[in-house]
Design an enzyme around this catalytic site. Structure first.
Site, PDB file in Angstrom:
ATOM      1  N   CYS A  86      24.737 -25.683 -14.557  1.00  0.00           N
ATOM      2  CA  CYS A  86      24.017 -25.257 -13.354  1.00  0.00           C
ATOM      3  C   CYS A  86      23.368 -26.452 -12.668  1.00  0.00           C
ATOM      4  O   CYS A  86      23.165 -27.501 -13.257  1.00  0.00           O
ATOM      5  CB  CYS A  86      22.929 -24.263 -13.730  1.00  0.00           C
ATOM      6  SG  CYS A  86      23.550 -22.898 -14.694  1.00  0.00           S
ATOM      7  N   ARG A 123      29.190 -30.198 -10.171  1.00  0.00           N
ATOM      8  CA  ARG A 123      28.887 -29.750 -11.538  1.00  0.00           C
ATOM      9  C   ARG A 123      29.623 -28.456 -11.884  1.00  0.00           C
ATOM     10  O   ARG A 123      29.630 -28.016 -13.022  1.00  0.00           O
ATOM     11  CB  ARG A 123      27.375 -29.522 -11.676  1.00  0.00           C
ATOM     12  CG  ARG A 123      26.533 -30.762 -11.464  1.00  0.00           C
ATOM     13  CD  ARG A 123      25.081 -30.412 -11.186  1.00  0.00           C
ATOM     14  NE  ARG A 123      24.393 -29.969 -12.357  1.00  0.00           N
ATOM     15  CZ  ARG A 123      23.705 -30.773 -13.184  1.00  0.00           C
ATOM     16  NH1 ARG A 123      23.662 -32.050 -12.937  1.00  0.00           N
ATOM     17  NH2 ARG A 123      23.088 -30.306 -14.240  1.00  0.00           N
ATOM     18  N   TRP A 163      26.441 -21.966 -13.173  1.00  0.00           N
ATOM     19  CA  TRP A 163      27.694 -21.983 -13.956  1.00  0.00           C
ATOM     20  C   TRP A 163      27.429 -20.968 -15.057  1.00  0.00           C
ATOM     21  O   TRP A 163      26.667 -21.237 -15.994  1.00  0.00           O
ATOM     22  CB  TRP A 163      27.941 -23.378 -14.523  1.00  0.00           C
ATOM     23  CG  TRP A 163      29.018 -23.445 -15.573  1.00  0.00           C
ATOM     24  CD1 TRP A 163      28.848 -23.370 -16.924  1.00  0.00           C
ATOM     25  CD2 TRP A 163      30.436 -23.556 -15.375  1.00  0.00           C
ATOM     26  NE1 TRP A 163      30.070 -23.441 -17.572  1.00  0.00           N
ATOM     27  CE2 TRP A 163      31.051 -23.555 -16.656  1.00  0.00           C
ATOM     28  CE3 TRP A 163      31.247 -23.658 -14.262  1.00  0.00           C
ATOM     29  CZ2 TRP A 163      32.432 -23.666 -16.836  1.00  0.00           C
ATOM     30  CZ3 TRP A 163      32.624 -23.769 -14.449  1.00  0.00           C
ATOM     31  CH2 TRP A 163      33.203 -23.757 -15.715  1.00  0.00           C
ATOM     32  N   ASN A 176      18.370 -23.938 -15.802  1.00  0.00           N
ATOM     33  CA  ASN A 176      19.626 -24.524 -16.287  1.00  0.00           C
ATOM     34  C   ASN A 176      19.475 -24.620 -17.800  1.00  0.00           C
ATOM     35  O   ASN A 176      18.479 -25.130 -18.289  1.00  0.00           O
ATOM     36  CB  ASN A 176      19.806 -25.918 -15.671  1.00  0.00           C
ATOM     37  CG  ASN A 176      21.138 -26.539 -16.075  1.00  0.00           C
ATOM     38  OD1 ASN A 176      21.982 -25.858 -16.668  1.00  0.00           O
ATOM     39  ND2 ASN A 176      21.318 -27.801 -15.773  1.00  0.00           N
ATOM     40  N   GLY A 177      20.441 -24.085 -18.547  1.00  0.00           N
ATOM     41  CA  GLY A 177      20.344 -24.143 -20.008  1.00  0.00           C
ATOM     42  C   GLY A 177      20.644 -22.776 -20.608  1.00  0.00           C
ATOM     43  O   GLY A 177      21.112 -21.875 -19.924  1.00  0.00           O
ATOM     44  N   GLU A 180      48.713 -33.439 -29.097  1.00  0.00           N
ATOM     45  CA  GLU A 180      47.657 -33.475 -28.066  1.00  0.00           C
ATOM     46  C   GLU A 180      47.435 -34.905 -27.589  1.00  0.00           C
ATOM     47  O   GLU A 180      47.282 -35.160 -26.395  1.00  0.00           O
ATOM     48  CB  GLU A 180      46.372 -32.853 -28.625  1.00  0.00           C
ATOM     49  CG  GLU A 180      45.158 -32.948 -27.735  1.00  0.00           C
ATOM     50  CD  GLU A 180      45.338 -32.333 -26.345  1.00  0.00           C
ATOM     51  OE1 GLU A 180      46.334 -31.612 -26.132  1.00  0.00           O
ATOM     52  OE2 GLU A 180      44.497 -32.614 -25.471  1.00  0.00           O
ATOM     53  N   LYS A 217      47.880 -36.326 -23.752  1.00  0.00           N
ATOM     54  CA  LYS A 217      46.817 -37.039 -23.041  1.00  0.00           C
ATOM     55  C   LYS A 217      47.352 -38.309 -22.420  1.00  0.00           C
ATOM     56  O   LYS A 217      47.152 -38.598 -21.250  1.00  0.00           O
ATOM     57  CB  LYS A 217      45.688 -37.369 -24.012  1.00  0.00           C
ATOM     58  CG  LYS A 217      44.290 -36.943 -23.759  1.00  0.00           C
ATOM     59  CD  LYS A 217      44.051 -35.760 -22.886  1.00  0.00           C
ATOM     60  CE  LYS A 217      44.676 -34.525 -23.429  1.00  0.00           C
ATOM     61  NZ  LYS A 217      44.732 -33.344 -22.682  1.00  0.00           N
ATOM     62  N   GLU A 222      49.949 -37.604 -19.540  1.00  0.00           N
ATOM     63  CA  GLU A 222      49.530 -36.966 -18.286  1.00  0.00           C
ATOM     64  C   GLU A 222      48.605 -37.853 -17.457  1.00  0.00           C
ATOM     65  O   GLU A 222      48.500 -37.652 -16.255  1.00  0.00           O
ATOM     66  CB  GLU A 222      48.880 -35.615 -18.535  1.00  0.00           C
ATOM     67  CG  GLU A 222      47.560 -35.630 -19.248  1.00  0.00           C
ATOM     68  CD  GLU A 222      46.939 -34.240 -19.320  1.00  0.00           C
ATOM     69  OE1 GLU A 222      47.053 -33.458 -18.368  1.00  0.00           O
ATOM     70  OE2 GLU A 222      46.347 -33.937 -20.354  1.00  0.00           O
ATOM     71  N   HIS A 256      64.945 -37.473 -39.216  1.00  0.00           N
ATOM     72  CA  HIS A 256      65.985 -36.505 -38.819  1.00  0.00           C
ATOM     73  C   HIS A 256      66.449 -36.765 -37.394  1.00  0.00           C
ATOM     74  O   HIS A 256      67.051 -35.902 -36.769  1.00  0.00           O
ATOM     75  CB  HIS A 256      65.436 -35.079 -38.966  1.00  0.00           C
ATOM     76  CG  HIS A 256      65.091 -34.743 -40.372  1.00  0.00           C
ATOM     77  ND1 HIS A 256      66.023 -34.454 -41.345  1.00  0.00           N
ATOM     78  CD2 HIS A 256      63.882 -34.713 -41.007  1.00  0.00           C
ATOM     79  CE1 HIS A 256      65.425 -34.234 -42.498  1.00  0.00           C
ATOM     80  NE2 HIS A 256      64.131 -34.364 -42.330  1.00  0.00           N
ATOM     81  N   LYS A 275      44.224 -29.090 -12.145  1.00  0.00           N
ATOM     82  CA  LYS A 275      43.325 -28.772 -13.269  1.00  0.00           C
ATOM     83  C   LYS A 275      43.620 -27.368 -13.806  1.00  0.00           C
ATOM     84  O   LYS A 275      43.567 -27.143 -14.996  1.00  0.00           O
ATOM     85  CB  LYS A 275      41.860 -28.845 -12.821  1.00  0.00           C
ATOM     86  CG  LYS A 275      40.861 -28.566 -13.950  1.00  0.00           C
ATOM     87  CD  LYS A 275      41.027 -29.529 -15.107  1.00  0.00           C
ATOM     88  CE  LYS A 275      40.153 -29.182 -16.279  1.00  0.00           C
ATOM     89  NZ  LYS A 275      40.492 -29.977 -17.482  1.00  0.00           N
TER      90      LYS A 275
HETATM   91  C1  AGP Z   1      45.645 -30.630 -20.513  1.00  0.00           C
HETATM   92  O1  AGP Z   1      45.041 -31.894 -20.452  1.00  0.00           O
HETATM   93  C2  AGP Z   1      46.291 -30.251 -19.197  1.00  0.00           C
HETATM   94  N1  AGP Z   1      45.401 -30.381 -18.128  1.00  0.00           N
HETATM   95  C3  AGP Z   1      46.988 -28.904 -19.262  1.00  0.00           C
HETATM   96  O2  AGP Z   1      47.956 -28.988 -20.267  1.00  0.00           O
HETATM   97  C4  AGP Z   1      46.082 -27.689 -19.591  1.00  0.00           C
HETATM   98  O3  AGP Z   1      45.643 -27.768 -20.921  1.00  0.00           O
HETATM   99  C5  AGP Z   1      46.924 -26.424 -19.425  1.00  0.00           C
HETATM  100  O4  AGP Z   1      47.322 -26.336 -18.078  1.00  0.00           O
HETATM  101  C6  AGP Z   1      46.155 -25.154 -19.806  1.00  0.00           C
HETATM  102  O5  AGP Z   1      45.047 -25.005 -18.973  1.00  0.00           O
HETATM  103  P1  AGP Z   1      43.943 -23.879 -19.350  1.00  0.00           P
HETATM  104  O6  AGP Z   1      43.373 -24.283 -20.670  1.00  0.00           O
HETATM  105  O7  AGP Z   1      42.971 -23.919 -18.228  1.00  0.00           O
HETATM  106  O8  AGP Z   1      44.673 -22.567 -19.454  1.00  0.00           O
END
Ligand code: AGP
Length: 608
Positions: A2, A27, A75, A99-100, A483, A487, A490, A506, A603
């Site tokens: 928030c 934020r 938020w 906020n909190g 993962e 990272k 991407e 393999h 995002k």
């Molecule tokens: C992860 O770094 C990416 N931005 C992407 O794979 C993301 O995790 C995926 O689109 C799922 O998003 P969500 O967790 O908002 O569903």
């Protein structure tokens, strides 16, 4: 999280509040509100769901020349995004923005029997509690605020005004930042200094446990125990972008570095380390329903999928009779998979809006399967459509690359698995070590983040020239390697792919040459010796190997080693993942690429 703003002075309060809230939009929020008081104390309260533009529409019809007021961008943590749940919250003549998280809000609410609550929020409870001590002006506002805060457990940054005292504002903080801007014939308040830029360069940063009574030319600070505090006026950093990133160069680094705090929010009120138990109210499953569960389907995309994979390794270890299936949403939604009786589906999503995950949820619900959300964004579509859920509470994740959400998603799912195991009577001797490490994890993350960034930055510069990378791990280090590869891929556009270390020979071993470097996540303990011999296979073919390990005795002649100390064993891959996150960040910075908005990506992928 928030945003809070406050104004008292000779200028128009509404103008500052709106412009200040706009500065805090980064934020993340889902509703907003302001209240101002005229000189007689008459209040004008305006609140709106959604963006500040909706609030401005209401403001256009309620312009006032008031000189004191407070505002808030919410938020949501407790209660859906709505006008009723938006701040400021009113209790009698007082108005509060907060906020909190008030952890004991339910207990406090139960005592406030003569107050008619309108919202689902913990913040309204705080307003009612303050007014119960204020008694409509019978006592000074500051005293009422202090008495109330002494009963509160949790975190707060608050600003309070009263219709009965329109010449003063009371602010306080514990765990949620507040800064006081010292102007000429005006005093300003905000969650962070970005809202003060252009109004003043002089700021007083309130500390935890402090309460300030503010006038247009006065700031009087005391502790909750009424000890006077001398106000230290500091120069505000004038770079707006820098302030909004908390002083970090990018949101990605900020969100990596705030994981001790964000994980603490995930754990808040859910872990009893002394008893070695966890408790999740959100999924809404009774002990009997938890005991009946025999199959879990974990659904997600990208990082959320990886979080599910990693969590599945842990859950199947301590719930022997539960099978765990982890699926990619965009695939699963089109399969005709049969979900057996006594199943629960975990729907994992940071944004709560991912189209493929949402579509999967709807398909699964058609089969009558109980769904539990593991979501960050409160009130998001997935959060609203699941049968129950556990919010991870990591606050807004601005950078496209997901980092803090991953760590908290894994732990939230492990905690869900622990509640199943607890219900099934699994011995605390088995579950205790998991709970103990979970409780210790925020501090362990802090220790890693205090030490490794510089070392990782150095190594990242060395490997930034590579166009190809192989990430490797066994057991819980394998989904963690996946993962890490995502990272790097991407944000830096390096062609990074992960393989189960035992799979290398393999096929993927054929790739090993000078075009590639190999990033190996090597936890001590589980399958350690197997992984060490796999490393030797790579070295024998001239691999450029980087190892991240918590095993003291590792001594193979690899190119680079990042060693993690500390006591964490079970969840060591989550600490190794911090290195992967930082490595991806520093490689991207070294390549001069856009860290927070990588090309081609969004995002939240709300389209198929
Ligand atoms: C992860 O770094 C990416 N931005 C992407 O794979 C993301 O995790 C995926 O689109 C799922 O998003 P969500 O967790 O908002 O569903």
């Amino acid at each position: 999280m928030c945003g809070i703003v406050g104004y008292i002075g000779d200028k128009n309060a509404q103008n500052f509040l709106i412009s200040g809230l706009k500065r805090l939009e980064y934020r993340g929020y889902d509703s907003a509100g302001i209240v101002t008081l005229d000189d007689s104390g008459k209040a004008t309260l305006l609140r709106a769901k959604g963006k500040i533009a909706n609030l401005e529409e209401k403001l256009a019809k309620a312009k006032r020349e008031d000189h004191i007021g407070i505002g808030h961008t919410r938020w949501a943590t407790h209660g859906e995004p709505s006008e009723t749940n938006a701040h400021p919250h009113q209790a009698g003549p007082i108005y509060v923005v907060h906020n909190g998280i008030i952890e004991n809000y339910k207990e406090l609410k139960a005592e406030l029997t003569d107050f008619e609550f309108k919202s689902e929020t913990d913040s309204e409870v705080l307003a009612a509690l303050i007014n119960s001590f204020y008694q409509d002006g019978k006592y000074p506002l500051a005293n009422a605020v202090v008495q109330a805060l002494k009963l509160v457990k949790g975190t707060y940054g608050i600003a309070v005004v009263s219709e009965l005292a329109p010449e003063e504002m009371v602010v306080a903080r514990s765990g949620s930042p507040l800064v006081i801007g010292v102007g000429h014939d005006e005093t300003l308040v905000a969650s962070d200094a970005s809202a003060l830029l252009g109004h003043t360069k002089r700021a007083i940063y309130l500390n935890d446990g402090e309460v300030a009574v503010i006038g247009k030319n006065s700031v009087e600070i005391k502790t909750l125990n009424a000890e006077p505090v001398s106000a230290k006026v500091e120069e505000i950093e004038t770079n707006l972008a820098a302030i909004q990133k908390g002083g970090y160069d990018h949101f990605l680094l900020k969100e990596i570095m705030e994981q001790p705090e964000s994980l603490k929010e995930t754990l808040r009120g859910r872990v009893n380390a002394e008893e070695g138990t966890v408790h999740l109210g959100g999924p809404g499953l009774s002990e009997a329903e938890l005991r009946k569960i025999r199959h879990l389907v974990i659904v997600g995309c990208g990082t959320a999928y990886h979080a599910g994979l990693l969590a599945s390794y842990y859950i199947e270890r301590f719930t022997p009779e539960v099978t765990v299936e982890v699926v990619i949403a965009s695939e699963y939604r089109y399969r005709s998979a049969y979900i057996p009786e006594d199943s629960v589906a975990l729907i994992v999503s940071q944004s709560g809006e991912t189209a493929d995950t949402l579509a999967c949820l709807r398909e699964i619900k058609k089969q009558g399967v109980r769904t539990v959300g593991i979501v960050n964004a409160i009130g998001s579509t997935i959060a609203r459509e699941v049968d129950g859920g556990t919010y991870v509470h990591v606050g807004p994740e601005i950078s496209v690359a997901s980092t803090k959400a991953f760590t908290s998603q894994v732990i939230a799912m492990v905690m869900f698995g622990l509640t199943i195991a607890q219900a099934k009577g699994v011995k605390s001797a088995v579950l205790g070590p998991y709970v103990k490490e979970i409780a210790a994890l925020p501090e362990a993350i802090r220790m890693v983040l205090d030490v490794v960034p510089k070392e990782v930055q150095k190594i990242a510069k060395k490997y930034a020239k590579y166009e190809h990378a192989i990430y490797l791990g066994r057991d819980t280090a394998y989904p963690t390697a996946m993962e890490g590869a995502l990272k790097l891929k991407e944000v830096s556009y390096v062609d990074a792919n992960a393989y189960a270390f035992g799979e290398l020979k393999h096929g993927p071993l054929a790739l090993v040459d000078d075009r590639f470097f190999e990033m190996v996540l090597l936890p001590a303990g589980v399958l350690y010796d197997k992984a060490v011999s796999n490393i030797q296979e790579v070295l024998a073919r001239g691999g450029h190997v980087v190892v991240v390990t918590n095993a003291d005795g590792f001594d193979l002649p690899v190119e680079s080693v990042i060693r993690l100390g500390g006591e964490i064993e079970i969840f060591a891959p989550l600490l190794m993942n911090l290195v992967s996150q930082l490595f991806a960040y520093y490689v991207t910075v070294a390549k001069g690429l856009n860290v927070d908005q990588p090309r081609n990506l969004a995002k939240s992928v709300t389209v198929e």
